[in-house]
Design an enzyme around this catalytic site. Structure first.
Site, mmCIF file in Angstrom:
data_model
loop_
_atom_site.group_PDB
_atom_site.id
_atom_site.type_symbol
_atom_site.label_atom_id
_atom_site.label_comp_id
_atom_site.label_asym_id
_atom_site.label_seq_id
_atom_site.Cartn_x
_atom_site.Cartn_y
_atom_site.Cartn_z
ATOM 1 N N TYR A 157 1.083 -0.890 -0.289
ATOM 2 C CA TYR A 157 0.063 -0.075 -0.116
ATOM 3 C C TYR A 157 0.654 1.106 0.001
ATOM 4 C CZ TYR A 157 1.464 0.414 5.116
ATOM 5 O OH TYR A 157 2.108 0.697 5.699
ATOM 6 N N ASP A 166 5.790 4.456 12.164
ATOM 7 C CA ASP A 166 7.108 4.245 12.072
ATOM 8 C C ASP A 166 7.761 5.101 13.052
ATOM 9 O OD1 ASP A 166 7.049 2.442 10.283
ATOM 10 O OD2 ASP A 166 7.627 3.199 8.502
HETATM 11 N N1 GLU Z 1 5.467 3.120 6.630
HETATM 12 C C1 GLU Z 1 4.505 4.488 7.335
HETATM 13 C C2 GLU Z 1 4.485 5.157 8.193
HETATM 14 O O1 GLU Z 1 4.879 4.699 9.689
HETATM 15 C C3 GLU Z 1 4.084 2.877 7.928
HETATM 16 C C4 GLU Z 1 3.861 2.119 9.465
HETATM 17 C C5 GLU Z 1 1.972 3.092 9.577
HETATM 18 O O2 GLU Z 1 1.719 4.097 9.435
HETATM 19 O O3 GLU Z 1 1.731 1.839 10.077
HETATM 20 O O4 GLU Z 1 3.875 5.967 7.978
#
Ligand code: GLU
Length: 349
Positions: free
Chosen positions: A46, A113
């Site tokens: 996604y 994250d």
């Molecule tokens: N990389 C994304 C973020 O930190 C995925 C982790 C999430 O939101 O669950 O925005």
């Protein structure tokens, strides 16, 4: 007894017909998986940060029974792209909303994250006792059993609750409430990814109400001496990861680039490989502040453990993991370069 029940009943009726004002809660959207979209409801692939704040609000009409809701979009990014500029903008905006624009609480939608770092930064820079809650999701908005709407509902419930006042910034995920100082992401994909590093969760949201077990021990928000109101940028602090046979090159690169501070994600109780230790000693001699933390997920990095911090003028991160030690060191360096004073900050915050 009966009279009280009648008073409560009347209050519930007045709230439901909007005669008694509901708390005014502002949702600030920053992106993340909660705003993510996938081509398939079953795929793990996604793109984060696609859906806007109004779509998030419209997906959870039940929130309108809890609070008077409005929203704004600050950025729309995956939180791997979170940076100092967004942190400063976010902190200043929250202070405006709570101290000048009459809002009773703020809920921030955020990628998971780096949520713990943003939460801790806000915990030290928001100047209000009013609730500030971060929520996110592990499944995108188009996934089967998306967890975003439930997390947003619980986050608004926590922000609308008088019980949340004076507790600093909290993360609300999977119905659990965890203080900003303690919260860590522990699983790459699971919906139950947030834990409290050295403590348990401090509360939970159930039936649209927030319940708490403990009060925060560390200083926060209105008790914090850090103020970013007039700051346009933050000191530069990097993190160096420790491992067997560790190369000193990354640490040396931060020294050469004239970073203001370096945090060591050391082995065990914040220990260095000897070649890295030599670079750290030289960094201190050049006035670069060094904080020892640990790559271990739990337990403190003790002052004067195997490393003589007094002798080398290093700071021990105590309860902070490397990424949150970095946040505190950045804020500490806005006030002082005195390592003893910085060590005191690590004890207090
Ligand atoms: N990389 C994304 C973020 O930190 C995925 C982790 C999430 O939101 O669950 O925005």
């Amino acid at each position: 007894m009966k009279t009280w029940r009648n008073v409560l009943l009347l209050l519930a009726v007045l709230v439901s017909v909007n005669i008694v004002a509901k708390p005014k809660i502002r949702i600030i959207a920053t992106g993340g998986t909660i705003a993510g979209v996938s081509a398939s409801s079953t795929s793990s692939a996604y793109t984060a940060g696609q859906v806007g704040v109004q779509t998030l609000i419209d997906a959870v009409p039940q929130m309108l029974y809890l609070a008077d809701i409005s929203g704004e979009q600050l950025v729309n990014i995956g939180s791997q792209d979170m940076n100092d500029q967004v942190w400063l903008k976010l902190s200043k905006r929250i202070n405006e909303l709570l101290n000048k624009e009459g809002y009773d609480g703020v809920v921030i939608t955020h990628g998971t994250d780096t949520m713990e770092e943003t939460a801790y930064f806000l915990n030290l820079t928001v100047k209000s006792n009013k609730p500030v809650i971060l929520v996110g999701s592990m499944r995108s908005s188009t996934a089967i059993s998306a967890d975003g709407p439930g997390n947003l509902y619980a986050g608004v419930a926590a922000a609308a609750s008088p019980n949340t006042k004076g507790r600093g910034v909290l993360c609300c995920m999977n119905n659990r409430l965890i203080y900003a100082k303690d919260v860590i992401k522990v699983h790459t994909t699971d919906v139950a990814t947030f834990e409290a590093a050295n403590a348990g969760p401090v509360g939970y949201v159930y039936n649209g109400e927030a319940h708490y077990f403990t009060k925060p021990e560390a200083l926060h928000t209105t008790q914090s001496e850090f103020d970013v109101t007039n700051l346009e940028k933050l000191p530069q602090v990097g993190i160096v990861y420790g491992y067997a046979n560790c190369s000193p090159l990354p640490f040396q690169a931060f020294v050469d680039a004239k970073f203001d501070g370096v945090v060591l994600a050391g082995v065990g109780d914040g220990n260095f490989y000897h070649e890295v230790f030599d670079v750290a000693v030289k960094a201190r001699q050049k006035g670069i502040n060094v904080v020892r933390s640990s790559r271990c997920p739990t337990g403190p990095t003790c002052l004067n453990g195997e490393v003589d911090d007094e002798k080398y003028e290093f700071v021990a991160a105590l309860d902070q993991n490397p990424q949150k030690a970095r946040v505190l060191l950045m804020l500490a360096l806005t006030k002082t370069r005195d390592w003893k004073q910085i060590q005191e900050y690590f004890k207090k915050y």
